[in-house]
Write a protein that holds these residues in place. Structure first.
Motif, PDB file in Angstrom:
ATOM      1  N   TRP A 223      25.992  65.883  36.226  1.00 27.07           N
ATOM      2  CA  TRP A 223      25.206  66.303  37.384  1.00 27.07           C
ATOM      3  C   TRP A 223      23.726  66.393  37.057  1.00 27.07           C
ATOM      4  O   TRP A 223      22.869  66.088  37.891  1.00 27.07           O
ATOM      5  CB  TRP A 223      25.728  67.633  37.944  1.00 27.07           C
ATOM      6  N   PHE A 224      23.402  66.791  35.800  1.00 26.19           N
ATOM      7  CA  PHE A 224      21.990  66.904  35.440  1.00 26.19           C
ATOM      8  C   PHE A 224      21.380  65.525  35.205  1.00 26.19           C
ATOM      9  O   PHE A 224      20.211  65.298  35.526  1.00 26.19           O
ATOM     10  CB  PHE A 224      21.800  67.793  34.208  1.00 26.19           C
ATOM     11  N   ILE A 225      22.170  64.598  34.672  1.00 27.59           N
ATOM     12  CA  ILE A 225      21.691  63.226  34.512  1.00 27.59           C
ATOM     13  C   ILE A 225      21.419  62.615  35.887  1.00 27.59           C
ATOM     14  O   ILE A 225      20.399  61.958  36.101  1.00 27.59           O
ATOM     15  CB  ILE A 225      22.718  62.382  33.726  1.00 27.59           C
ATOM     16  N   LEU A 226      22.321  62.876  36.843  1.00 34.72           N
ATOM     17  CA  LEU A 226      22.148  62.400  38.211  1.00 34.72           C
ATOM     18  C   LEU A 226      20.883  62.993  38.841  1.00 34.72           C
ATOM     19  O   LEU A 226      20.074  62.278  39.451  1.00 34.72           O
ATOM     20  CB  LEU A 226      23.380  62.763  39.042  1.00 34.72           C
ATOM     21  N   LEU A 227      20.694  64.296  38.667  1.00 37.12           N
ATOM     22  CA  LEU A 227      19.509  64.978  39.189  1.00 37.12           C
ATOM     23  C   LEU A 227      18.236  64.420  38.551  1.00 37.12           C
ATOM     24  O   LEU A 227      17.246  64.143  39.242  1.00 37.12           O
ATOM     25  CB  LEU A 227      19.615  66.483  38.926  1.00 37.12           C
ATOM     26  N   SER A 228      18.263  64.233  37.228  1.00 39.72           N
ATOM     27  CA  SER A 228      17.100  63.697  36.509  1.00 39.72           C
ATOM     28  C   SER A 228      16.748  62.308  37.027  1.00 39.72           C
ATOM     29  O   SER A 228      15.572  61.996  37.258  1.00 39.72           O
ATOM     30  CB  SER A 228      17.389  63.621  35.004  1.00 39.72           C
ATOM     31  N   GLY A 229      17.771  61.475  37.206  1.00 39.63           N
ATOM     32  CA  GLY A 229      17.540  60.124  37.713  1.00 39.63           C
ATOM     33  C   GLY A 229      16.952  60.131  39.116  1.00 39.63           C
ATOM     34  O   GLY A 229      16.031  59.363  39.419  1.00 39.63           O
ATOM     35  N   ALA A 230      17.467  61.013  39.984  1.00 39.89           N
ATOM     36  CA  ALA A 230      16.981  61.091  41.359  1.00 39.89           C
ATOM     37  C   ALA A 230      15.512  61.506  41.397  1.00 39.89           C
ATOM     38  O   ALA A 230      14.704  60.923  42.123  1.00 39.89           O
ATOM     39  CB  ALA A 230      17.833  62.070  42.162  1.00 39.89           C
TER      40      ALA A 230
ATOM     41  N   ALA B 285      20.213  55.115  26.273  1.00 39.86           N
ATOM     42  CA  ALA B 285      21.269  54.566  27.136  1.00 39.86           C
ATOM     43  C   ALA B 285      20.895  53.167  27.613  1.00 39.86           C
ATOM     44  O   ALA B 285      21.759  52.285  27.698  1.00 39.86           O
ATOM     45  CB  ALA B 285      21.508  55.494  28.326  1.00 39.86           C
ATOM     46  N   VAL B 286      19.613  52.955  27.920  1.00 48.59           N
ATOM     47  CA  VAL B 286      19.155  51.626  28.345  1.00 48.59           C
ATOM     48  C   VAL B 286      19.265  50.643  27.183  1.00 48.59           C
ATOM     49  O   VAL B 286      19.765  49.530  27.349  1.00 48.59           O
ATOM     50  CB  VAL B 286      17.687  51.688  28.860  1.00 48.59           C
ATOM     51  N   SER B 287      18.814  51.062  25.998  1.00 46.34           N
ATOM     52  CA  SER B 287      18.842  50.180  24.819  1.00 46.34           C
ATOM     53  C   SER B 287      20.267  49.785  24.440  1.00 46.34           C
ATOM     54  O   SER B 287      20.523  48.652  24.055  1.00 46.34           O
ATOM     55  CB  SER B 287      18.158  50.857  23.629  1.00 46.34           C
ATOM     56  N   SER B 288      21.191  50.747  24.542  1.00 49.13           N
ATOM     57  CA  SER B 288      22.578  50.467  24.156  1.00 49.13           C
ATOM     58  C   SER B 288      23.441  50.036  25.330  1.00 49.13           C
ATOM     59  O   SER B 288      24.632  49.796  25.189  1.00 49.13           O
ATOM     60  CB  SER B 288      23.190  51.706  23.503  1.00 49.13           C
ATOM     61  N   PHE B 289      22.838  49.934  26.518  1.00 45.13           N
ATOM     62  CA  PHE B 289      23.522  49.539  27.754  1.00 45.13           C
ATOM     63  C   PHE B 289      24.754  50.385  27.984  1.00 45.13           C
ATOM     64  O   PHE B 289      25.868  49.905  28.190  1.00 45.13           O
ATOM     65  CB  PHE B 289      23.892  48.054  27.712  1.00 45.13           C
ATOM     66  N   ASP B 290      24.542  51.697  27.970  1.00 47.56           N
ATOM     67  CA  ASP B 290      25.619  52.666  28.203  1.00 47.56           C
ATOM     68  C   ASP B 290      25.875  52.759  29.716  1.00 47.56           C
ATOM     69  O   ASP B 290      25.161  53.455  30.445  1.00 47.56           O
ATOM     70  CB  ASP B 290      25.213  54.043  27.647  1.00 47.56           C
ATOM     71  N   ILE B 291      26.897  52.058  30.180  1.00 44.59           N
ATOM     72  CA  ILE B 291      27.159  51.924  31.614  1.00 44.59           C
ATOM     73  C   ILE B 291      27.408  53.270  32.266  1.00 44.59           C
ATOM     74  O   ILE B 291      26.932  53.536  33.376  1.00 44.59           O
ATOM     75  CB  ILE B 291      28.381  51.001  31.865  1.00 44.59           C
ATOM     76  N   GLY B 292      28.144  54.159  31.602  1.00 43.76           N
ATOM     77  CA  GLY B 292      28.463  55.463  32.180  1.00 43.76           C
ATOM     78  C   GLY B 292      27.221  56.247  32.524  1.00 43.76           C
ATOM     79  O   GLY B 292      27.077  56.751  33.643  1.00 43.76           O
ATOM     80  N   ILE B 293      26.302  56.360  31.569  1.00 45.40           N
ATOM     81  CA  ILE B 293      25.056  57.124  31.794  1.00 45.40           C
ATOM     82  C   ILE B 293      24.173  56.410  32.815  1.00 45.40           C
ATOM     83  O   ILE B 293      23.617  57.034  33.716  1.00 45.40           O
ATOM     84  CB  ILE B 293      24.300  57.326  30.466  1.00 45.40           C
TER      85      ILE B 293
ATOM     86  N   GLN C 269      14.280  60.351  25.944  1.00 44.97           N
ATOM     87  CA  GLN C 269      14.896  59.649  24.816  1.00 44.97           C
ATOM     88  C   GLN C 269      16.363  59.353  25.094  1.00 44.97           C
ATOM     89  O   GLN C 269      16.886  58.290  24.755  1.00 44.97           O
ATOM     90  CB  GLN C 269      14.756  60.481  23.532  1.00 44.97           C
ATOM     91  N   PHE C 270      17.024  60.288  25.753  1.00 45.30           N
ATOM     92  CA  PHE C 270      18.437  60.142  26.103  1.00 45.30           C
ATOM     93  C   PHE C 270      18.654  58.912  26.992  1.00 45.30           C
ATOM     94  O   PHE C 270      19.523  58.077  26.736  1.00 45.30           O
ATOM     95  CB  PHE C 270      18.899  61.417  26.819  1.00 45.30           C
ATOM     96  N   ILE C 271      17.827  58.777  28.030  1.00 42.43           N
ATOM     97  CA  ILE C 271      17.953  57.648  28.951  1.00 42.43           C
ATOM     98  C   ILE C 271      17.501  56.352  28.293  1.00 42.43           C
ATOM     99  O   ILE C 271      18.109  55.290  28.477  1.00 42.43           O
ATOM    100  CB  ILE C 271      17.146  57.905  30.254  1.00 42.43           C
TER     101      ILE C 271
END
Length: 198
Positions: free
Chosen positions: A152-159, A188-196, A183-185
């Motif tokens: 939920w916090f990742i979703l909020l951060s992205g929004a 995720a972009v560098s490693s193409f972490d689909i879930g995040i 750094q977390f995101i």
């Protein structure tokens, strides 16, 4: 075809800016002259266009949302974000002064372009200018926070970050930094972490 290639290159420049804390993709859109059309096209992703999509009137839906324009810009943006995330991290680490100087120049240029559109200065515009300076100063001195890594916090951060990314002068990447998720995101972009990313 050339026009769409140029739009994709402008989207690519926006994507590069969105990776860098302190630089706004909206600023690049403004400098490159596509900001108004971008906002108008995104605004059309609403009720009438969604009804066209729901009834499978795909060609009309695509025309309604200015699909060719959006596809070209967002294709360039995504290519830049995914291909240059590592490169930008490397450049910031090894050539920080040159990179920050380049983006500082972009910010100054965009500020001058925006100032040119203010045709008459009055009390309200001066107060708005001072409020903008105060908010910008506060953002630069605020320290990054420690935040949870729950969905939920990742979703909020992205929004919040995507809203900031589309506004000239406000960096979505810097908002992510303040929220403790830059750094977390980026990882995720560098490693193409689909879930995040989803």
């Amino acid at each position: 075809m050339t026009n769409y290639l140029l739009l994709a290159l402008k989207g690519c420049a926006m994507g590069m800016a969105d990776v860098i804390p302190g630089v706004s993709g909206g600023t690049i859109a403004f400098i490159s002259g596509i900001y108004t059309e971008l906002i108008e096209s995104i605004k059309k992703l609403g009720g009438p266009s969604l009804r066209l999509l729901a009834t499978l009137r795909l060609r009309e839906f695509w025309r309604e949302i200015n699909g060719n324009f959006l596809a070209a810009v967002f294709a360039g943006l995504l290519v830049a974000v995914f291909s240059l995330a590592r490169a930008m991290t490397y450049l910031l680490e090894h050539h920080p002064i040159e990179i920050w100087a380049f983006f500082f120049g972009l910010i100054v240029a965009s500020a001058l372009l925006v100032a040119r559109d203010v045709t008459r200065w009055n009390a309200a515009s001066v107060v708005s200018l001072l409020c903008g300076i105060a908010v910008a100063w506060w953002i630069t001195v605020a320290s990054p926070s420690q935040t949870p890594e729950t969905w939920w916090f990742i979703l909020l951060s992205g929004a919040i970050a995507i809203c900031a990314m589309i506004l000239p002068g406000i960096s979505g990447a810097f908002i992510l930094l303040l929220m403790g998720k830059y750094q977390f995101i980026l990882n995720a972009v560098s490693s193409f972490d689909i879930g995040i990313l989803a």
